[in-house]
Design a protein around this motif. Structure first.
Motif, PDB file in Angstrom:
ATOM      1  N   TYR A   1      35.144  51.284  39.907  1.00  0.00           N
ATOM      2  CA  TYR A   1      36.409  51.183  39.394  1.00  0.00           C
ATOM      3  C   TYR A   1      37.027  52.615  39.289  1.00  0.00           C
ATOM      4  CZ  TYR A   1      35.180  46.383  38.175  1.00  0.00           C
ATOM      5  OH  TYR A   1      34.564  45.178  38.198  1.00  0.00           O
ATOM      6  N   ASN A   2      38.343  52.630  39.650  1.00  0.00           N
ATOM      7  CA  ASN A   2      39.217  53.908  39.261  1.00  0.00           C
ATOM      8  C   ASN A   2      39.118  54.279  37.708  1.00  0.00           C
ATOM      9  OD1 ASN A   2      41.246  55.684  38.364  1.00  0.00           O
ATOM     10  ND2 ASN A   2      42.563  54.953  40.064  1.00  0.00           N
ATOM     11  N   PRO A   3      38.721  55.447  37.360  1.00  0.00           N
ATOM     12  CA  PRO A   3      38.634  55.651  36.063  1.00  0.00           C
ATOM     13  C   PRO A   3      39.502  55.365  34.924  1.00  0.00           C
ATOM     14  CG  PRO A   3      37.567  57.272  37.403  1.00  0.00           C
ATOM     15  CD  PRO A   3      38.188  56.422  38.332  1.00  0.00           C
ATOM     16  N   SER A   4      40.790  55.533  35.434  1.00  0.00           N
ATOM     17  CA  SER A   4      42.060  55.596  34.624  1.00  0.00           C
ATOM     18  C   SER A   4      42.228  54.020  34.626  1.00  0.00           C
ATOM     19  CB  SER A   4      43.081  55.979  35.514  1.00  0.00           C
ATOM     20  OG  SER A   4      43.651  55.452  36.714  1.00  0.00           O
ATOM     21  N   LEU A   5      41.689  52.965  35.230  1.00  0.00           N
ATOM     22  CA  LEU A   5      41.818  51.776  34.991  1.00  0.00           C
ATOM     23  C   LEU A   5      40.550  50.867  34.282  1.00  0.00           C
ATOM     24  CD1 LEU A   5      43.970  51.012  38.339  1.00  0.00           C
ATOM     25  CD2 LEU A   5      44.875  51.315  35.922  1.00  0.00           C
ATOM     26  N   LYS A   6      39.451  51.568  34.483  1.00  0.00           N
ATOM     27  CA  LYS A   6      38.067  50.846  34.540  1.00  0.00           C
ATOM     28  C   LYS A   6      38.072  49.915  33.326  1.00  0.00           C
ATOM     29  CE  LYS A   6      33.310  52.074  34.462  1.00  0.00           C
ATOM     30  NZ  LYS A   6      32.195  53.139  34.634  1.00  0.00           N
ATOM     31  N   SER A   7      38.861  50.432  32.005  1.00  0.00           N
ATOM     32  CA  SER A   7      38.583  49.652  30.876  1.00  0.00           C
ATOM     33  C   SER A   7      39.504  48.273  30.841  1.00  0.00           C
ATOM     34  CB  SER A   7      39.031  50.404  29.631  1.00  0.00           C
ATOM     35  OG  SER A   7      40.587  50.524  29.684  1.00  0.00           O
ATOM     36  N   ARG A   8      40.306  48.198  31.875  1.00  0.00           N
ATOM     37  CA  ARG A   8      41.028  46.872  32.032  1.00  0.00           C
ATOM     38  C   ARG A   8      40.688  46.126  33.467  1.00  0.00           C
ATOM     39  NH1 ARG A   8      46.527  47.076  32.484  1.00  0.00           N
ATOM     40  NH2 ARG A   8      46.661  49.353  33.377  1.00  0.00           N
ATOM     41  N   VAL A   9      39.942  46.749  34.271  1.00  0.00           N
ATOM     42  CA  VAL A   9      39.833  46.139  35.426  1.00  0.00           C
ATOM     43  C   VAL A   9      38.690  45.351  35.779  1.00  0.00           C
ATOM     44  CG1 VAL A   9      39.720  46.477  37.937  1.00  0.00           C
ATOM     45  CG2 VAL A   9      41.295  47.709  36.570  1.00  0.00           C
ATOM     46  N   THR A  10      38.522  44.264  36.307  1.00  0.00           N
ATOM     47  CA  THR A  10      37.226  43.311  36.882  1.00  0.00           C
ATOM     48  C   THR A  10      37.599  42.914  38.184  1.00  0.00           C
ATOM     49  OG1 THR A  10      36.771  42.585  34.595  1.00  0.00           O
ATOM     50  CG2 THR A  10      35.783  41.614  36.415  1.00  0.00           C
ATOM     51  N   ILE A  11      36.652  43.279  39.026  1.00  0.00           N
ATOM     52  CA  ILE A  11      36.750  42.846  40.590  1.00  0.00           C
ATOM     53  C   ILE A  11      35.285  41.962  40.754  1.00  0.00           C
ATOM     54  CG2 ILE A  11      36.568  43.271  42.985  1.00  0.00           C
ATOM     55  CD1 ILE A  11      38.155  45.874  42.205  1.00  0.00           C
ATOM     56  N   SER A  12      35.619  40.737  41.170  1.00  0.00           N
ATOM     57  CA  SER A  12      34.604  39.871  41.400  1.00  0.00           C
ATOM     58  C   SER A  12      34.720  39.001  42.410  1.00  0.00           C
ATOM     59  CB  SER A  12      34.583  38.672  40.308  1.00  0.00           C
ATOM     60  OG  SER A  12      35.795  37.996  40.097  1.00  0.00           O
ATOM     61  N   VAL A  13      33.479  38.424  43.075  1.00  0.00           N
ATOM     62  CA  VAL A  13      33.402  37.596  44.233  1.00  0.00           C
ATOM     63  C   VAL A  13      32.996  36.119  43.961  1.00  0.00           C
ATOM     64  CG1 VAL A  13      32.207  37.440  46.629  1.00  0.00           C
ATOM     65  CG2 VAL A  13      32.498  39.721  45.619  1.00  0.00           C
ATOM     66  N   ASP A  14      33.613  35.186  44.678  1.00  0.00           N
ATOM     67  CA  ASP A  14      33.604  33.946  44.926  1.00  0.00           C
ATOM     68  C   ASP A  14      32.837  33.518  46.154  1.00  0.00           C
ATOM     69  OD1 ASP A  14      33.529  31.063  44.965  1.00  0.00           O
ATOM     70  OD2 ASP A  14      35.335  30.876  43.742  1.00  0.00           O
ATOM     71  N   THR A  15      31.582  33.519  46.117  1.00  0.00           N
ATOM     72  CA  THR A  15      30.778  33.203  47.222  1.00  0.00           C
ATOM     73  C   THR A  15      31.026  32.037  48.040  1.00  0.00           C
ATOM     74  OG1 THR A  15      28.847  32.260  45.992  1.00  0.00           O
ATOM     75  CG2 THR A  15      28.530  34.628  46.117  1.00  0.00           C
ATOM     76  N   SER A  16      31.372  30.872  47.325  1.00  0.00           N
ATOM     77  CA  SER A  16      31.683  29.593  48.078  1.00  0.00           C
ATOM     78  C   SER A  16      32.679  29.445  48.654  1.00  0.00           C
ATOM     79  CB  SER A  16      31.522  28.640  47.010  1.00  0.00           C
ATOM     80  OG  SER A  16      32.683  28.659  45.991  1.00  0.00           O
ATOM     81  N   LYS A  17      33.834  30.402  48.312  1.00  0.00           N
ATOM     82  CA  LYS A  17      35.099  30.388  48.978  1.00  0.00           C
ATOM     83  C   LYS A  17      35.567  31.633  49.963  1.00  0.00           C
ATOM     84  CE  LYS A  17      37.178  27.610  45.231  1.00  0.00           C
ATOM     85  NZ  LYS A  17      38.481  27.700  44.178  1.00  0.00           N
ATOM     86  N   ASN A  18      34.404  32.556  49.865  1.00  0.00           N
ATOM     87  CA  ASN A  18      34.683  33.793  50.737  1.00  0.00           C
ATOM     88  C   ASN A  18      35.896  34.516  50.222  1.00  0.00           C
ATOM     89  OD1 ASN A  18      33.170  35.465  52.524  1.00  0.00           O
ATOM     90  ND2 ASN A  18      34.665  34.916  54.194  1.00  0.00           N
ATOM     91  N   GLN A  19      36.034  34.527  49.100  1.00  0.00           N
ATOM     92  CA  GLN A  19      37.387  35.325  48.177  1.00  0.00           C
ATOM     93  C   GLN A  19      36.474  36.329  47.337  1.00  0.00           C
ATOM     94  OE1 GLN A  19      39.047  32.102  46.365  1.00  0.00           O
ATOM     95  NE2 GLN A  19      40.445  31.606  47.996  1.00  0.00           N
ATOM     96  N   PHE A  20      37.418  37.306  47.011  1.00  0.00           N
ATOM     97  CA  PHE A  20      37.197  38.311  46.093  1.00  0.00           C
ATOM     98  C   PHE A  20      38.526  38.459  45.028  1.00  0.00           C
ATOM     99  CE2 PHE A  20      39.076  42.547  47.489  1.00  0.00           C
ATOM    100  CZ  PHE A  20      39.111  42.170  48.992  1.00  0.00           C
ATOM    101  N   SER A  21      38.399  38.958  43.726  1.00  0.00           N
ATOM    102  CA  SER A  21      39.384  38.545  42.882  1.00  0.00           C
ATOM    103  C   SER A  21      39.631  39.764  42.204  1.00  0.00           C
ATOM    104  CB  SER A  21      39.167  37.362  42.030  1.00  0.00           C
ATOM    105  OG  SER A  21      39.136  36.375  42.422  1.00  0.00           O
ATOM    106  N   LEU A  22      40.922  40.148  41.474  1.00  0.00           N
ATOM    107  CA  LEU A  22      41.310  41.183  40.445  1.00  0.00           C
ATOM    108  C   LEU A  22      41.958  40.614  39.623  1.00  0.00           C
ATOM    109  CD1 LEU A  22      41.978  44.216  40.316  1.00  0.00           C
ATOM    110  CD2 LEU A  22      44.283  43.867  41.175  1.00  0.00           C
ATOM    111  N   ASN A  23      41.188  41.199  38.554  1.00  0.00           N
ATOM    112  CA  ASN A  23      41.846  40.874  37.023  1.00  0.00           C
ATOM    113  C   ASN A  23      42.193  42.101  36.422  1.00  0.00           C
ATOM    114  OD1 ASN A  23      41.805  38.210  37.199  1.00  0.00           O
ATOM    115  ND2 ASN A  23      39.871  37.802  35.921  1.00  0.00           N
ATOM    116  N   LEU A  24      43.303  42.416  36.099  1.00  0.00           N
ATOM    117  CA  LEU A  24      43.882  43.503  35.254  1.00  0.00           C
ATOM    118  C   LEU A  24      44.456  43.032  33.880  1.00  0.00           C
ATOM    119  CD1 LEU A  24      44.286  46.609  35.176  1.00  0.00           C
ATOM    120  CD2 LEU A  24      46.502  45.981  36.323  1.00  0.00           C
ATOM    121  N   ASN A  25      43.902  43.337  32.961  1.00  0.00           N
ATOM    122  CA  ASN A  25      44.137  42.637  31.442  1.00  0.00           C
ATOM    123  C   ASN A  25      45.292  44.081  30.906  1.00  0.00           C
ATOM    124  OD1 ASN A  25      42.794  44.643  29.994  1.00  0.00           O
ATOM    125  ND2 ASN A  25      40.864  43.148  30.375  1.00  0.00           N
ATOM    126  N   SER A  26      45.892  43.209  29.872  1.00  0.00           N
ATOM    127  CA  SER A  26      46.767  44.256  28.964  1.00  0.00           C
ATOM    128  C   SER A  26      47.893  45.032  29.882  1.00  0.00           C
ATOM    129  CB  SER A  26      46.101  45.141  28.054  1.00  0.00           C
ATOM    130  OG  SER A  26      44.988  44.314  27.307  1.00  0.00           O
TER     131      SER A  26
END
Lengths: 110, 120
Positions: free
Chosen positions: B61-86
């Motif tokens: 993750y970009n260090p400036s966003l690291k505390s707020r970012v999560t990137i994950s993968v959904d294997t069953s759907k061949n998708q990946f996701s971004l969550n950015l909080n606050s």
């Protein structure tokens, strides 16, 4: 990590050559041969022109070339064409294992 | 031919979580050893690298966003996701997903991008 430094704008006439610089530090551009360049037209996704400092992907015109000296990478566009008018960005690998973009350069073809 | 497509809400309220999904077609996230990336473009400003996930699940993750970012993968759907909080208005941007062939920002394939506005 600070954004890499690019000139805000450059311009050139059709047929001429221009060079866009991308300046960083020894912790990014100067420390690794992992600089890529992207072209972005308004409202469109970026397109890769150069990767690993000087490699050109298949299908990219040989009018685009990349190089590096010390902490500065460069993109040269030869034989300028009207369609080259766009924004250009560099991105480099950094010592923290992450990426940092330059601020972008707007190319105007006169 | 590989195609990527972003999806998610175009409007998010301040302090809430921005959630986007990238659907990959024409390639399997777990087949090629690639890095699946998120990049954003602030209006009138430059590009910003957000981060990527390797097919094994390792993330950077970009260090400036690291505390707020999560990137994950959904294997069953061949998708990946971004969550950015606050989120704040400063997170208003066009968000792109892209495939990185090497992990060194050789981003050969991009989604069309999706505008996310943070506003009450």
């Amino acid at each position: 990590q600070s954004a890499l430094t690019q000139p805000a704008s450059v311009s050139g006439s059709p047929g001429q050559s221009i060079t866009i610089s991308c300046t960083g530090t020894g912790n990014d551009v100067g420390g690794y041969d992992y600089v890529s360049w992207y072209q972005q037209h308004p409202g469109k996704a970026p397109k890769v022109l150069i990767y690993d400092v000087s490699n050109r992907p298949l299908g990219v015109s040989n009018r685009f070339s990349g190089s590096k000296s010390g902490n500065t990478a460069s993109l040269t566009i030869s034989g300028l064409q009207a369609e080259d008018e766009a924004d250009y960005y560099c991105i480099s690998y950094t010592v923290s294992g992450t990426g940092v973009f330059g601020g972008g350069t707007k190319l105007t073809v006169l | 031919q590989v195609q990527l497509q972003e999806s998610g809400p175009g409007l998010v309220k301040p302090s809430q979580t921005l959630s986007l999904t990238c659907t990959v077609s024409g390639d399997s996230i777990f087949s090629g050893g690639y890095y699946w990336s998120w990049i954003r473009h602030h209006p009138g400003k430059g590009l910003e690298w957000i981060g990527y996930i390797y097919y094994s699940g390792t993330t950077y993750y970009n260090p400036s966003l690291k505390s707020r970012v999560t990137i994950s993968v959904d294997t069953s759907k061949n998708q990946f996701s971004l969550n950015l909080n606050s989120v704040t208005a400063a997170d208003t941007a066009v968000y792109y997903c892209a495939r990185d062939l090497s992990g060194y920002y050789f981003l050969d394939c991009w989604g069309q991008g999706t505008l996310v506005t943070v506003s009450s």
